[in-house]
Design an enzyme around this catalytic site. Sequence first.
Site, short mmCIF file in Angstrom:
data_model
loop_
_atom_site.label_atom_id
_atom_site.label_comp_id
_atom_site.label_asym_id
_atom_site.label_seq_id
_atom_site.Cartn_x
_atom_site.Cartn_y
_atom_site.Cartn_z
N GLU A 81 11.06 2.38 11.87
CA GLU A 81 10.38 2.13 10.45
C GLU A 81 11.77 1.58 9.62
OE1 GLU A 81 9.18 1.45 7.56
OE2 GLU A 81 7.96 2.62 8.68
N ASP A 131 3.47 -6.02 8.65
CA ASP A 131 3.30 -6.34 7.05
C ASP A 131 2.46 -8.05 7.71
OD1 ASP A 131 2.97 -8.23 4.91
OD2 ASP A 131 4.61 -6.67 3.81
N LYS A 135 1.39 -15.45 3.39
CA LYS A 135 1.75 -16.78 2.93
C LYS A 135 3.01 -17.79 3.38
CE LYS A 135 1.27 -14.74 -2.49
NZ LYS A 135 2.22 -15.34 -3.20
N ASP A 167 -5.13 -5.65 10.74
CA ASP A 167 -7.04 -5.49 9.91
C ASP A 167 -6.50 -6.75 9.51
OD1 ASP A 167 -4.29 -4.67 8.14
OD2 ASP A 167 -5.50 -5.51 6.78
#
Length: 231
Positions: A81, A131, A135, A167
């Site tokens: 992480e 993430d 864009k 997702d």
Amino acid sequence: MKPNALKSPFSFAERRPLLSDGVFYVPEYYQDYAQFPFPAWDSCELFGNEHPVSLEFCSGNGDWIIEKAKSHPERNWVAIEIRFDRVRKIYAKRQILGLKNLLIVCGEGKTFSQWYLKDQLVSESYINFPDPWPKKRHAKHRLLSPSFVAELERILKEGGKAHFVSDDLRYMEESVALFENSFLFTPRFPHPYYSTDSFCYGVCSWFETLWREKGREIRYAFFDRKGGACP
């Protein structure tokens, strides 16, 4: 134990790779990664055994990997992480449970892999809700890329497993295409090479719970690494 019990071990100016109290710090904007003598995985500094290694990229608050490490003491787990505030939460949960089979990496996953993971070391890799950087101008920041899939080819053992959960439909489709282009990965599901059935994954992560509560559909893609050397 509270998350703030874990203090940052150095200032930005003093940053360096450091292994301390079961947390391996891999700083950003650093040049001499190779100078750090990363210990052997079976050494007492890490796990002290030769159990299979499973790692999770993008561990977030650590809910998923904490449950995995608790449920599977026969495996060594690595939580990767980049955000220190989240690393603190993983650390606190690990310390409360007294888990000895979980190493926490505070740093960028690809950097850690390239410098400190040997060829065909890992038995299982998990990428949970990275993430998607939707864009176009931000796509370069995505974890999933041709070079990252090549890195998975290198670090996974023959028969090793790569798991990806998201997702974001577009990110899933584009990432599945990256694995399809690999000569060393075979999809476990038929076309479109992912499943929406949660039974196939088990423990829910914090992000999975969050996105399900918001009504989003979760997709799971699993790939097996075939034998042979990396191209």
